[in-house]
Design an enzyme around this catalytic site. Structure first.
Site, mmCIF file in Angstrom:
data_model
loop_
_atom_site.group_PDB
_atom_site.id
_atom_site.type_symbol
_atom_site.label_atom_id
_atom_site.label_comp_id
_atom_site.label_asym_id
_atom_site.label_seq_id
_atom_site.Cartn_x
_atom_site.Cartn_y
_atom_site.Cartn_z
ATOM 1 N N LEU A 110 0.039 -8.314 -7.921
ATOM 2 C CA LEU A 110 0.965 -8.534 -9.031
ATOM 3 C C LEU A 110 0.318 -8.094 -10.338
ATOM 4 C CD1 LEU A 110 3.496 -9.809 -10.406
ATOM 5 C CD2 LEU A 110 2.275 -12.007 -10.346
ATOM 6 N N SER A 111 0.967 -7.191 -11.059
ATOM 7 C CA SER A 111 0.506 -6.749 -12.376
ATOM 8 C C SER A 111 -0.916 -6.184 -12.286
ATOM 9 C CB SER A 111 0.614 -7.911 -13.363
ATOM 10 O OG SER A 111 0.479 -7.471 -14.691
#
Length: 279
Positions: A110-111
């Site tokens: 994530l990210s």
């Protein structure tokens, strides 16, 4: 392990410290029944493993889930020397071995964790079965966010100051936090942040100058790219670049912002589950 730290993990999860190559990480394992490959979660910058709890709770209990705090963030001690993505992925491979998972695992990033996941998929391709890239891009060579957004990403204040997290939520995260900015503070655990500020800057420096754009074609795993249409940090065009550059990638666009994997976990967890379980 400090009981206060252990209490932050979900019910039924084992939280422990694991040391590999001189780096000690706080790791949480939710053990499944062994019928599916373990899922290794890689979190966003400055975020402790608790941030992903809503997503983990929505995943099928049969699936083993492994997550960790990067050095100097959450409950992991700060690193003695700086690290890069290239030097950190071998540590994660070693952590998996220490936990008893010697075979292939599925990886979700994530990210910032999406950059780490891309590097892991190339550097340890035999250990990565399938790859999920959520709200992420190709690093320094990507379509950038607005300068106002980038400026606020240079400080960990939003992870430590609940009031500040509310103030910047709409600008940074988009999606449902535009109408409920207090949600950003709750999701990020802004009022209970663990770990020194220095850990955030080590993490920021670890990916400085890094880009996956030149080697996207080397990511051979089946890949799911998940992106929101209202993500100020990672403009959606970056997801399209990932999906086009990775040979076996598919793109899932949702209506939402940067934190939707957590704030809308009930919607996105089944999407990830179907991808991981598909033949």
């Amino acid at each position: 392990m400090n009981p206060a730290l252990a209490a932050r993990a979900g019910t039924g999860e084992l939280v422990r410290s694991v040391t590999v190559s001189g780096r000690t990480l706080r790791v949480s394992v939710r053990r499944g029944d062994g019928s599916a490959p373990p899922l290794l979660l890689m979190n966003g910058i400055g975020a402790s493993l608790e941030v992903l709890q809503p997503f983990v709770d929505e995943l099928d209990q049969r699936r083993t889930v492994v997550r960790f705090d990067v050095p100097g963030v959450g409950g992991s001690p700060r690193p003695v020397v700086p690290y890069t993505l290239a030097t950190f992925t071998p540590v994660l491979a070693g952590v998996l071995c220490e936990l008893g998972y010697d075979g292939p695992v599925d990886v979700l990033g994530l990210s910032w964790g999406g950059a780490l996941a891309q590097h892991f998929a190339v550097q340890h391709r035999r250990r990565c079965r399938r790859l999920v890239l959520a709200a992420t891009g190709t690093g320094s060579l990507m379509v950038p966010a607005h300068p106002r957004v980038l400026a606020r990403m240079l400080t960990p204040q939003r992870h430590r100051d609940a009031r500040y997290a509310e103030e910047v939520a709409a600008t940074l995260y988009g999606g449902t936090v535009r109408t409920d900015p207090a949600m950003a503070a709750r999701v990020l655990h802004s009022a209970s942040r663990l770990g020194p500020r220095r850990g955030y800057y080590y993490q920021l420096a670890a990916s400085a100058g890094w880009s996956s754009l030149p080697f996207l074609s080397l990511i051979r795993q089946r890949t799911l790219v998940v992106a929101g249409d209202d993500d100020p940090i990672i403009p959606v065009v970056n997801a399209r670049i990932l999906a086009r550059g990775i040979p076996r990638a598919q793109l899932h666009l949702y209506s939402g912002g940067h934190l939707a994997l957590v704030t809308e976990a009930a919607e996105l967890a089944p999407v990830v589950e179907r991808f991981l379980d598909a033949d």
